[in-house]
Design a protein around this motif. Structure first.
Motif, PDB file in Angstrom:
ATOM      1  N   UNK A 275       0.835  -1.203   0.000  1.00  0.00           N
ATOM      2  CA  UNK A 275       0.000   0.000   0.000  1.00  0.00           C
ATOM      3  C   UNK A 275       0.872   1.257   0.000  1.00  0.00           C
ATOM      4  N   UNK A 276       1.019   1.922  -1.143  1.00  0.00           N
ATOM      5  CA  UNK A 276       1.685   3.229  -1.155  1.00  0.00           C
ATOM      6  C   UNK A 276       0.750   4.298  -0.601  1.00  0.00           C
ATOM      7  N   UNK A 277       1.245   5.140   0.245  1.00  0.00           N
ATOM      8  CA  UNK A 277       0.409   6.167   0.860  1.00  0.00           C
ATOM      9  C   UNK A 277      -0.217   7.073  -0.198  1.00  0.00           C
ATOM     10  N   UNK A 278      -1.525   7.283  -0.076  1.00  0.00           N
ATOM     11  CA  UNK A 278      -2.225   8.273  -0.889  1.00  0.00           C
ATOM     12  C   UNK A 278      -2.469   7.900  -2.333  1.00  0.00           C
ATOM     13  N   UNK A 279      -2.126   6.665  -2.742  1.00  0.00           N
ATOM     14  CA  UNK A 279      -2.309   6.315  -4.148  1.00  0.00           C
ATOM     15  C   UNK A 279      -3.800   6.185  -4.455  1.00  0.00           C
ATOM     16  N   UNK A 280      -4.229   6.754  -5.579  1.00  0.00           N
ATOM     17  CA  UNK A 280      -5.622   6.688  -6.009  1.00  0.00           C
ATOM     18  C   UNK A 280      -5.691   7.173  -7.455  1.00  0.00           C
ATOM     19  N   UNK A 281      -6.837   6.990  -8.124  1.00  0.00           N
ATOM     20  CA  UNK A 281      -6.928   7.419  -9.520  1.00  0.00           C
ATOM     21  C   UNK A 281      -6.572   8.875  -9.745  1.00  0.00           C
ATOM     22  N   UNK A 282      -6.921   9.762  -8.821  1.00  0.00           N
ATOM     23  CA  UNK A 282      -6.588  11.168  -9.000  1.00  0.00           C
ATOM     24  C   UNK A 282      -5.177  11.523  -8.609  1.00  0.00           C
ATOM     25  N   UNK A 283      -4.459  10.563  -8.003  1.00  0.00           N
ATOM     26  CA  UNK A 283      -3.084  10.809  -7.560  1.00  0.00           C
ATOM     27  C   UNK A 283      -2.246   9.551  -7.788  1.00  0.00           C
ATOM     28  N   UNK A 284      -2.087   9.163  -9.059  1.00  0.00           N
ATOM     29  CA  UNK A 284      -1.337   7.938  -9.346  1.00  0.00           C
ATOM     30  C   UNK A 284       0.163   8.139  -9.160  1.00  0.00           C
ATOM     31  N   UNK A 285       0.872   7.027  -9.054  1.00  0.00           N
ATOM     32  CA  UNK A 285       2.328   7.045  -8.957  1.00  0.00           C
ATOM     33  C   UNK A 285       2.932   6.510 -10.247  1.00  0.00           C
ATOM     34  N   UNK A 286       4.083   7.047 -10.678  1.00  0.00           N
ATOM     35  CA  UNK A 286       4.767   6.478 -11.837  1.00  0.00           C
ATOM     36  C   UNK A 286       5.104   5.012 -11.590  1.00  0.00           C
ATOM     37  N   UNK A 287       4.889   4.178 -12.585  1.00  0.00           N
ATOM     38  CA  UNK A 287       5.095   2.743 -12.405  1.00  0.00           C
ATOM     39  C   UNK A 287       5.424   2.083 -13.727  1.00  0.00           C
ATOM     40  N   UNK A 288       6.026   0.903 -13.631  1.00  0.00           N
ATOM     41  CA  UNK A 288       6.321   0.076 -14.794  1.00  0.00           C
ATOM     42  C   UNK A 288       6.061  -1.377 -14.471  1.00  0.00           C
ATOM     43  N   UNK A 289       5.912  -2.193 -15.497  1.00  0.00           N
ATOM     44  CA  UNK A 289       5.660  -3.618 -15.314  1.00  0.00           C
ATOM     45  C   UNK A 289       6.463  -4.390 -16.346  1.00  0.00           C
ATOM     46  N   UNK A 290       6.943  -5.582 -15.958  1.00  0.00           N
ATOM     47  CA  UNK A 290       7.683  -6.428 -16.894  1.00  0.00           C
ATOM     48  C   UNK A 290       7.236  -7.869 -16.715  1.00  0.00           C
ATOM     49  N   UNK A 291       7.021  -8.543 -17.846  1.00  0.00           N
ATOM     50  CA  UNK A 291       6.631  -9.945 -17.860  1.00  0.00           C
ATOM     51  C   UNK A 291       7.805 -10.790 -18.307  1.00  0.00           C
ATOM     52  N   UNK A 292       8.320 -11.636 -17.410  1.00  0.00           N
ATOM     53  CA  UNK A 292       9.375 -12.571 -17.786  1.00  0.00           C
ATOM     54  C   UNK A 292       8.803 -13.752 -18.531  1.00  0.00           C
ATOM     55  N   UNK A 293       7.735 -14.340 -17.994  1.00  0.00           N
ATOM     56  CA  UNK A 293       6.970 -15.387 -18.664  1.00  0.00           C
ATOM     57  C   UNK A 293       5.513 -15.171 -18.278  1.00  0.00           C
ATOM     58  N   UNK A 294       4.633 -15.113 -19.255  1.00  0.00           N
ATOM     59  CA  UNK A 294       3.294 -14.602 -19.017  1.00  0.00           C
ATOM     60  C   UNK A 294       2.227 -15.616 -18.699  1.00  0.00           C
ATOM     61  N   UNK A 295       2.578 -16.736 -18.095  1.00  0.00           N
ATOM     62  CA  UNK A 295       1.582 -17.733 -17.735  1.00  0.00           C
ATOM     63  C   UNK A 295       1.009 -17.355 -16.367  1.00  0.00           C
ATOM     64  N   UNK A 296       0.190 -16.311 -16.341  1.00  0.00           N
ATOM     65  CA  UNK A 296      -0.327 -15.841 -15.069  1.00  0.00           C
ATOM     66  C   UNK A 296      -1.499 -14.906 -15.263  1.00  0.00           C
ATOM     67  N   UNK A 297      -2.009 -14.418 -14.152  1.00  0.00           N
ATOM     68  CA  UNK A 297      -3.195 -13.569 -14.154  1.00  0.00           C
ATOM     69  C   UNK A 297      -2.897 -12.288 -13.397  1.00  0.00           C
ATOM     70  N   UNK A 298      -2.004 -11.486 -13.910  1.00  0.00           N
ATOM     71  CA  UNK A 298      -1.691 -10.203 -13.292  1.00  0.00           C
ATOM     72  C   UNK A 298      -2.671  -9.172 -13.840  1.00  0.00           C
ATOM     73  N   UNK A 299      -3.674  -8.850 -13.067  1.00  0.00           N
ATOM     74  CA  UNK A 299      -4.713  -7.925 -13.518  1.00  0.00           C
ATOM     75  C   UNK A 299      -4.228  -6.487 -13.446  1.00  0.00           C
TER      76      UNK A 299
END
Length: 354
Positions: free
Chosen positions: A63-87
């Motif tokens: 839980x990052x403090x204060x994160x919400x749609x009106x105050x998002x945080x910069x982020x990135x995502x990487x898939x090494x192997x995509x056999x999963x359900x990362x929503x």
């Protein structure tokens, strides 16, 4: 069917962490807790479900403090192997913004967890007029030790993990989303670590938390350690199955593209621990910064190497901590998976000469 009641995450037990055994990975110092929560503004909470013998599951909330749609945080995502359900990955990748906490759980419970996260978010201050949000929920399959078809994680368990999230010591091993996971032939779970690299003359903090559930043969500082080599029964799931969810947080001023580069290094680090990156593995990393755009001068790409090295080291140590904190577990269908003996890990490390 009455849903399992949540069990408070236990306090860290007597089992040692990697550093307690003299296993020191890399030259960069850790934060005071050697945990994801060393990053200011980041909290972690667990709900652990253990109605024995058939359910060993739960949920973990970052839980990052204060994160919400009106105050998002910069982020990135990487898939090494995509056999999963990362929503939530498509919007996260498209916009480079994290607008909810990151939740981890069991595969078949992930969808209920996402719905519960949406409900919790809509009640938070600043979300009174929200009509769209992107919940980020990752999972690992704990079906070897838990009756996964029961889908035991419910809304009240998700809310408990979110509400009890704290900035203190992070419980590791058989807690939360790691209660029923298995990695590298041993009982695993949740593990965490941090580093404080110096970047352009200033100290920044980077922390990693893993939900370890992947196949391969464990390496401790490069030396292979297997249940059979220790005289233990090799009783885990097939080595080619499994997954790993990694959450990386930092206070370094990075943009979404740079955080995607950080997330890549987090997945790369699994190779150091012996990960197989198999066909059936879902290996993902989500990386975010708590420093909002414009709050500090951004780092140049050429300055990121110390941060990359810190991420590699922190993830490797987090995986070892997930194994060392876990305990031998007997679960669904009477299956038993042994814990990694601390003495074996220490012996492997000492024999490397590192």
């Amino acid at each position: 069917m009455t849903p399992p009641s949540p069990a408070p995450a236990p306090a860290p037990g007597p089992r040692p962490r990697a550093r307690d055994l003299g296993i020191v990975i890399g030259p960069t110092p850790t934060g005071p807790l050697d945990a994801l929560t060393d990053v200011p503004g980041v909290r972690v909470g667990h709900t652990t479900l253990r109605p024995r013998p058939d359910v060993h599951s739960g949920v973990t909330a970052v839980v990052p403090d204060g994160v919400r749609p009106g105050a998002p945080l910069p982020a990135g995502v990487f898939t090494g192997n995509g056999y999963g359900k990362l929503m939530g990955t498509t919007q996260l990748a498209e916009l480079g913004e994290l607008e909810t906490p990151v939740l981890l759980t069991s595969t078949l419970s992930a969808f209920r967890v996402a719905d519960a996260l949406v409900g919790w978010m809509l009640e938070q201050p600043g979300c009174e007029d929200v009509v769209s949000l992107n919940p980020v929920v990752g999972e690992c399959n704990d079906g070897f030790l838990s009756d996964i078809r029961r889908r035991p994680v419910r809304e009240e368990h998700v809310r408990a993990a979110l509400d009890r999230a704290s900035a203190g010591t992070v419980a590791e091993g058989c807690v939360g989303a790691g209660t029923g996971t298995v990695a590298l032939g041993f009982k695993a779970g949740v593990g965490t670590s941090s580093r404080t690299p110096e970047v352009r003359g200033r100290r920044v903090t980077v922390g990693a938390l893993v939900q370890a559930n992947f196949g391969g043969a464990l390496r401790v500082l490069g030396r292979t350690v297997t249940p059979r080599s220790l005289g233990l029964e090799d009783a885990g799931p097939p080595a080619e199955t499994g997954s790993c969810m990694i959450v990386v947080a930092t206070d370094a001023p990075l943009d979404a593209r740079q955080l995607t580069r950080v997330a890549r290094r987090a997945v790369f680090a699994l190779a150091r621990t012996g990960a197989a990156y198999s066909h059936g593995s879902g290996d993902y990393a989500v990386a975010f910064t708590t420093t909002r755009p414009g709050a500090a001068p951004p780092l140049a790409d050429a300055d990121l190497s110390p941060l990359f090295e810190a991420v590699l080291d922190a993830v490797e140590e987090a995986v070892l901590n997930s194994l060392l904190a876990a305990t031998t577990t007997t679960g669904y269908a009477g299956r038993t998976v042994p814990a990694l003996p601390a003495a074996a890990a220490a012996g492997a490390a000492s024999s490397t000469g590192r």
